[in-house]
Design a protein around this motif. Structure first.
Motif, PDB file in Angstrom:
ATOM      1  N   GLN A 224       0.471  -1.068   0.490  1.00 47.54           N
ATOM      2  CA  GLN A 224      -0.516  -0.065   0.049  1.00 47.54           C
ATOM      3  C   GLN A 224       0.985   1.553  -0.221  1.00 47.54           C
ATOM      4  O   GLN A 224       1.770   0.988   0.240  1.00 47.54           O
ATOM      5  CB  GLN A 224      -0.322  -0.134   1.247  1.00 47.54           C
ATOM      6  N   THR A 225       0.299   2.207  -0.229  1.00 50.66           N
ATOM      7  CA  THR A 225       0.910   3.598  -0.540  1.00 50.66           C
ATOM      8  C   THR A 225       1.671   3.931   1.019  1.00 50.66           C
ATOM      9  O   THR A 225       0.532   4.746   1.901  1.00 50.66           O
ATOM     10  CB  THR A 225       0.042   4.847  -0.955  1.00 50.66           C
ATOM     11  N   PRO A 226       2.771   3.883   0.656  1.00 51.41           N
ATOM     12  CA  PRO A 226       3.717   5.229   1.839  1.00 51.41           C
ATOM     13  C   PRO A 226       3.669   6.108   1.641  1.00 51.41           C
ATOM     14  O   PRO A 226       3.060   7.340   1.141  1.00 51.41           O
ATOM     15  CB  PRO A 226       4.564   4.475   1.976  1.00 51.41           C
ATOM     16  N   LYS A 227       3.869   6.895   2.887  1.00 58.25           N
ATOM     17  CA  LYS A 227       4.430   8.430   3.196  1.00 58.25           C
ATOM     18  C   LYS A 227       5.555   9.258   1.834  1.00 58.25           C
ATOM     19  O   LYS A 227       4.880  10.246   2.309  1.00 58.25           O
ATOM     20  CB  LYS A 227       4.601   8.897   5.043  1.00 58.25           C
ATOM     21  N   ALA A 228       6.388   8.157   2.337  1.00 60.03           N
ATOM     22  CA  ALA A 228       6.984   8.565   0.989  1.00 60.03           C
ATOM     23  C   ALA A 228       7.078   8.895  -0.307  1.00 60.03           C
ATOM     24  O   ALA A 228       6.179   8.067  -0.753  1.00 60.03           O
ATOM     25  CB  ALA A 228       8.205   8.954   1.365  1.00 60.03           C
ATOM     26  N   PRO A 229       6.097  10.083  -0.703  1.00 58.43           N
ATOM     27  CA  PRO A 229       5.470  10.182  -1.834  1.00 58.43           C
ATOM     28  C   PRO A 229       6.172   9.104  -3.087  1.00 58.43           C
ATOM     29  O   PRO A 229       5.298   8.504  -3.725  1.00 58.43           O
ATOM     30  CB  PRO A 229       4.962  11.743  -2.756  1.00 58.43           C
ATOM     31  N   GLY A 230       7.571   8.923  -3.465  1.00 58.37           N
ATOM     32  CA  GLY A 230       8.128   8.473  -3.903  1.00 58.37           C
ATOM     33  C   GLY A 230       7.633   7.117  -4.430  1.00 58.37           C
ATOM     34  O   GLY A 230       8.384   6.062  -5.169  1.00 58.37           O
ATOM     35  N   MET A 231       7.233   6.406  -3.271  1.00 56.68           N
ATOM     36  CA  MET A 231       7.122   5.003  -2.497  1.00 56.68           C
ATOM     37  C   MET A 231       6.002   4.212  -3.449  1.00 56.68           C
ATOM     38  O   MET A 231       5.921   2.564  -3.354  1.00 56.68           O
ATOM     39  CB  MET A 231       7.537   4.734  -1.289  1.00 56.68           C
ATOM     40  N   LYS A 232       5.404   5.249  -3.620  1.00 57.54           N
ATOM     41  CA  LYS A 232       4.221   4.757  -4.327  1.00 57.54           C
ATOM     42  C   LYS A 232       4.131   4.351  -5.558  1.00 57.54           C
ATOM     43  O   LYS A 232       3.691   3.376  -6.485  1.00 57.54           O
ATOM     44  CB  LYS A 232       2.404   5.410  -4.093  1.00 57.54           C
ATOM     45  N   TYR A 233       4.624   4.619  -6.225  1.00 62.83           N
ATOM     46  CA  TYR A 233       5.681   4.756  -8.237  1.00 62.83           C
ATOM     47  C   TYR A 233       6.100   3.474  -8.082  1.00 62.83           C
ATOM     48  O   TYR A 233       7.090   2.779  -7.319  1.00 62.83           O
ATOM     49  CB  TYR A 233       5.990   5.465  -8.847  1.00 62.83           C
ATOM     50  N   ARG A 234       6.277   2.617  -8.819  1.00 63.95           N
ATOM     51  CA  ARG A 234       6.737   1.727  -9.331  1.00 63.95           C
ATOM     52  C   ARG A 234       7.800   1.898 -10.292  1.00 63.95           C
ATOM     53  O   ARG A 234       8.920   2.805 -11.034  1.00 63.95           O
ATOM     54  CB  ARG A 234       5.781   0.872 -11.011  1.00 63.95           C
ATOM     55  N   HIS A 235       8.760   1.147  -9.828  1.00 63.17           N
ATOM     56  CA  HIS A 235      10.126   1.532  -9.152  1.00 63.17           C
ATOM     57  C   HIS A 235      11.448   0.301  -9.936  1.00 63.17           C
ATOM     58  O   HIS A 235      11.260  -0.716  -9.444  1.00 63.17           O
ATOM     59  CB  HIS A 235      10.602   2.340  -8.430  1.00 63.17           C
ATOM     60  N   TYR A 236      12.423   1.079 -10.244  1.00 65.75           N
ATOM     61  CA  TYR A 236      13.665  -0.162  -9.484  1.00 65.75           C
ATOM     62  C   TYR A 236      13.384  -1.233 -10.964  1.00 65.75           C
ATOM     63  O   TYR A 236      14.169  -2.530 -10.899  1.00 65.75           O
ATOM     64  CB  TYR A 236      14.142  -0.926  -8.701  1.00 65.75           C
ATOM     65  N   ALA A 237      12.627  -0.785 -11.946  1.00 62.93           N
ATOM     66  CA  ALA A 237      12.057  -2.189 -12.759  1.00 62.93           C
ATOM     67  C   ALA A 237      12.678  -2.259 -14.254  1.00 62.93           C
ATOM     68  O   ALA A 237      13.612  -1.088 -14.781  1.00 62.93           O
ATOM     69  CB  ALA A 237      10.879  -1.969 -13.271  1.00 62.93           C
ATOM     70  N   PRO A 238      13.416  -3.434 -14.476  1.00 61.87           N
ATOM     71  CA  PRO A 238      14.061  -3.578 -15.876  1.00 61.87           C
ATOM     72  C   PRO A 238      12.693  -3.883 -16.750  1.00 61.87           C
ATOM     73  O   PRO A 238      11.963  -3.824 -16.174  1.00 61.87           O
ATOM     74  CB  PRO A 238      15.227  -4.876 -15.870  1.00 61.87           C
ATOM     75  N   GLN A 239      13.226  -3.992 -17.731  1.00 65.64           N
ATOM     76  CA  GLN A 239      12.049  -4.304 -18.752  1.00 65.64           C
ATOM     77  C   GLN A 239      11.378  -5.711 -18.270  1.00 65.64           C
ATOM     78  O   GLN A 239       9.847  -5.415 -18.523  1.00 65.64           O
ATOM     79  CB  GLN A 239      12.277  -4.400 -20.026  1.00 65.64           C
ATOM     80  N   ALA A 240      12.099  -6.792 -17.801  1.00 70.56           N
ATOM     81  CA  ALA A 240      11.648  -8.082 -18.291  1.00 70.56           C
ATOM     82  C   ALA A 240      10.502  -7.830 -16.974  1.00 70.56           C
ATOM     83  O   ALA A 240      10.721  -7.044 -16.658  1.00 70.56           O
ATOM     84  CB  ALA A 240      12.139  -8.795 -18.250  1.00 70.56           C
ATOM     85  N   PRO A 241       9.729  -8.636 -16.862  1.00 72.62           N
ATOM     86  CA  PRO A 241       8.773  -9.306 -15.504  1.00 72.62           C
ATOM     87  C   PRO A 241       9.570  -9.291 -14.427  1.00 72.62           C
ATOM     88  O   PRO A 241      10.259 -11.010 -14.498  1.00 72.62           O
ATOM     89  CB  PRO A 241       7.326  -9.807 -15.559  1.00 72.62           C
TER      90      PRO A 241
END
Ligand code: TXA
Ligand code: MG
Length: 356
Positions: A224-241
């Motif tokens: 779930q969405t935490p307080k640091a706004p940045g933590m709600k986005y998909r992150h750190y992801a390469p192309q493949a799942p």
């Protein structure tokens, strides 16, 4: 913009002329990437809203995700925050310079472009000699997120920054690989009690040894969405799942990874396994080095942290179509590793609770 300039510097003892050249670009309102002990940052004059806006444009970052101000002395902190409460003083004394970011009530002079309109500002004093020299030479607080295109793994090499941002920023200070390999810990000290917004280079256990209990905005593993706004986005992801795979025993884990990878190959997929050396030993007779990447020992989360983002990026170079990553114990630095990995996976987990 023309091609991005590269200034290659000795990470321990950077050439002052190159630091001065980079500092001048920042003073002139340009954006420059630089190494820190965590990951590479994308820096601009933190007091100039126009310069800060260029960071968001270069990264493709949502404007509601605030930036960290980087400073090189505690005196600089007094310029940007209203007060430094006792808990902050204790943490500063113990962990600065280093991979710890403090969120405190901001002074009015800090632009809304930096804080995304929040009444607080995140501040950190990096330990890396190049970062310190650059901040000191500019005489400014430097606003800097990680120097990647938004959503991609954070850069731990100048080459990662180049791959994402060449032509979009003025220059990159290349100081070689970053040490820790994942970002700073973010602690909110603006409320009644301290709250961990992002696990990182300083562990929760280390924080609590200095200031006592620290709450966590979101428990490890929760999505779930935490307080640091940045933590709600998909992150750190390469192309493949990415799938995070765990099992109660090492043999069980290796067996599971082997079945998953073989099933993927049978379906025409290109699997990539990100595993510990302990697990790799059990898998190596079944797969080539093209399929297995070893990120360190299960007993050494610091080693895994150091290699994590680089290996997530390498999955793209191998043109992997599916990634299976080994889960580790989420304690100490392992909590930060698992936080990044679960985000890269967008919550895709295969553990003893999931059906195979
Ligand atoms: O290690 C690091 O922290 C690196 C290096 C370059 O210093 N920087 C970094 O910045 O990771 P960035 O922008 O990728 O992540 C900053 C995080 C985001 O999750 C953001 O939402 C949060 O800090 N943040 C910034 N200001 C905040 C504030 N005022 N309140 C709450 N969270 C804040
Ligand atoms: Mg980032």
């Amino acid at each position: 913009m023309d091609q991005t300039q590269i200034f290659k510097v000795d990470p321990e003892n950077p050439d002052q002329r190159l630091i001065a050249a980079a500092a001048q670009l920042i003073q002139a309102g340009e954006v420059v990437a630089f190494p820190t002990e965590t990951v590479y940052g994308l820096g601009a004059n933190g007091l100039d809203p126009t310069a800060v806006t260029k960071i968001f444009a270069a990264k493709g970052r949502p404007a509601d995700n605030p930036l960290i101000l980087h400073i090189s002395s505690v005196r600089d902190l007094e310029q940007v925050v209203v007060k430094i409460p006792p808990l902050a003083q204790a943490l500063i004394q113990r962990f600065w310079p280093g991979p710890l970011t403090l969120v405190l009530p901001k002074k009015t002079g800090v632009p809304d472009a930096v804080t995304a309109g929040l009444p607080t500002v995140a501040v950190r004093m990096p330990a890396h000699p190049v970062a310190q020299a650059l901040i000191t030479a500019t005489g400014l607080p430097i606003a800097a997120p990680s120097a990647n295109i938004s959503g991609r793994p954070s850069p731990t090499l100048a080459g990662h920054v180049w791959a994402d941002l060449n032509g979009r920023i003025a220059a990159i200070l290349d100081g070689g690989p970053t040490g820790i390999g994942l970002e700073s810990t973010v602690v909110d000290l603006s409320g009644d009690s301290p709250c961990l917004l992002r696990p990182g280079g300083v562990s929760r256990e280390e924080l609590e040894a200095v200031i006592g209990p620290v709450g966590f905005a979101v428990e490890p593993g929760a999505t779930q969405t935490p307080k640091a706004p940045g933590m709600k986005y998909r992150h750190y992801a390469p192309q493949a799942p990415v799938w995070v795979v765990s099992a109660p025993t090492l043999d069980g884990l290796a067996g599971k990874l082997q079945r998953l990878a073989q099933a993927a190959i049978a379906q025409g997929e290109v699997p990539y396994l990100l595993v510990s050396q302990e697990t790799a030993v059990l898998l190596q007779q079944h797969f080539t080095e093209e399929t297995i990447a070893v990120w360190g020992s299960r007993n050494n989360p610091a080693e895994i942290a150091h290699n994590l983002f680089s290996l997530l990026r390498s999955a793209d170079e191998k043109q992997a179509t599916i990634i299976y990553a080994e889960g580790i114990e989420p304690s100490g630095l392992g909590a930060a590793v698992m936080n990044r990995l679960l985000k890269a996976a967008g919550g895709r987990v295969l553990d003893s609770k999931s059906q195979e």
